[in-house]
Design a protein around this motif. Sequence first.
Motif, PDB file in Angstrom:
ATOM      1  N   ARG A   1      31.835 -32.523   6.905  1.00 11.61           N
ATOM      2  CA  ARG A   1      31.927 -31.663   5.714  1.00 11.61           C
ATOM      3  C   ARG A   1      32.947 -32.204   4.722  1.00 11.61           C
ATOM      4  O   ARG A   1      32.694 -32.228   3.497  1.00 11.61           O
TER       5      ARG A   1
ATOM      6  N   ARG B   1      18.241 -26.999   5.239  1.00  8.76           N
ATOM      7  CA  ARG B   1      18.299 -26.652   6.654  1.00  8.76           C
ATOM      8  C   ARG B   1      16.911 -26.781   7.290  1.00  8.76           C
ATOM      9  O   ARG B   1      15.923 -26.256   6.785  1.00  8.76           O
TER      10      ARG B   1
ATOM     11  N   ASP C   1      26.195 -21.930   2.835  1.00  8.63           N
ATOM     12  CA  ASP C   1      25.640 -22.950   1.942  1.00  8.63           C
ATOM     13  C   ASP C   1      25.739 -22.530   0.476  1.00  8.63           C
ATOM     14  O   ASP C   1      25.858 -23.375  -0.420  1.00  8.63           O
TER      15      ASP C   1
ATOM     16  N   VAL D   1      22.145 -28.208   0.330  1.00 10.58           N
ATOM     17  CA  VAL D   1      22.022 -28.325   1.778  1.00 10.58           C
ATOM     18  C   VAL D   1      20.625 -27.864   2.168  1.00 10.58           C
ATOM     19  O   VAL D   1      20.227 -26.744   1.840  1.00 10.58           O
TER      20      VAL D   1
ATOM     21  N   ASP E   1      24.319 -19.614   8.069  1.00  8.95           N
ATOM     22  CA  ASP E   1      24.316 -20.792   7.196  1.00  8.95           C
ATOM     23  C   ASP E   1      23.945 -20.467   5.751  1.00  8.95           C
ATOM     24  O   ASP E   1      24.423 -21.123   4.817  1.00  8.95           O
ATOM     25  N   THR E   2      23.120 -19.451   5.518  1.00  3.63           N
ATOM     26  CA  THR E   2      22.710 -19.133   4.148  1.00  3.63           C
ATOM     27  C   THR E   2      23.907 -18.752   3.289  1.00  3.63           C
ATOM     28  O   THR E   2      24.083 -19.261   2.164  1.00  3.63           O
TER      29      THR E   2
END
Length: 372
Positions: free
Chosen positions: A22, A54, A45, A52, A41-42
Amino acid sequence: MTVLVVTNDFPPRQGGIETFVRSLCDELPDPVVYTSHEPGDTAYDATLPFPVIRDRTSMLLPTARITKRAVLLLREYDADRVLFGAAAPLGLMGPALRRAGARRIVAMTHGHETWWAGVPGTRQALRRIGDAADTMTTVSSWCADRITPALSPAAVRRMRRLTPGVDTSRFFPNCGGEQVRKGLGLEGIPVVACVSRLIPRKGQDTLIRAWPHVLAAVPSAILLLVGGGTDRERLEDLALAVGVRSSVVFTGPVPWADIPPYVDAADVFAMPCRTRRLGLEPEALGIVTLEASATGKPVVVGDSGGAGDTVRHGETGYLVDPYNPAPTGVRIAELLTDPARARAMGAAGREWVRRDWSWSRSGAVLRELLDV
């Protein structure tokens, strides 16, 4: 010059490699990340200044479908550079991405590639990965020594060392430790902290076994184990069996953004990491040790793999035998009972990290390797 970063190791998943990948993205001019799915992750990101993508799976593997997706992303974003966050196994996609237009490919290695280098089958796969990349990087001299025999002579000549850096604007003395101590009821108490996943390789059990030796010298000392992991129940049972449960505090998981104050809460940072599974599971480096040094803490670190690169023995802390609790306890007790020495080691560690372990330095190396 767009760089396609292909990796399984990316936040919000926590770990040293995740932090490494990262942070390197911040050093690239125009990164696009292709990575696996992770809970949360949403939201994560949405905070990032670069795209990004996924995958639907929780782990990328060099299958035909995922290789095809990576090729499509390379073309969609007009990328001509590729960075594999971990060489094995994703670097096996290198030839397909080269044919799709990748001009430069860099494959990063960490710890697990060392056992790939020693096992028939995976050894040959690692050789193919090295031949497909323009450069294979290593995080420590120990890792380089273990990986080199598996590679072709040409790939060995192209190898470079690429180490993680430390964000000294996040990790610095007095970055919130007093608030953590207050919240945990540890004000004015000697604290030794291990900030890491609770897994056998990190050596928290060695600390627990060493704790009676520490308490003999410093009866009020507290062992602060920061992090979550599969080993917690075993560690709690061990603390009870050793008779030190009341002196061991488990925080549970702590978000990555909140980690620096927990490091700062310590008088001494200790992680007697060790090599397991007949040498197949080493500590490749140990960025958290350097973060502790940046926070001005003396460190006590296990002699495993490349962990020795993160401490200057006798200057910024001590390298110890991770299988021998008694000497580990003695070193910790020495630092707790000699605050002047502990402060001097912490100051030396911070200066060393500021000088030799910056992200700007790591970024410059990576940009050179990618020719951006």
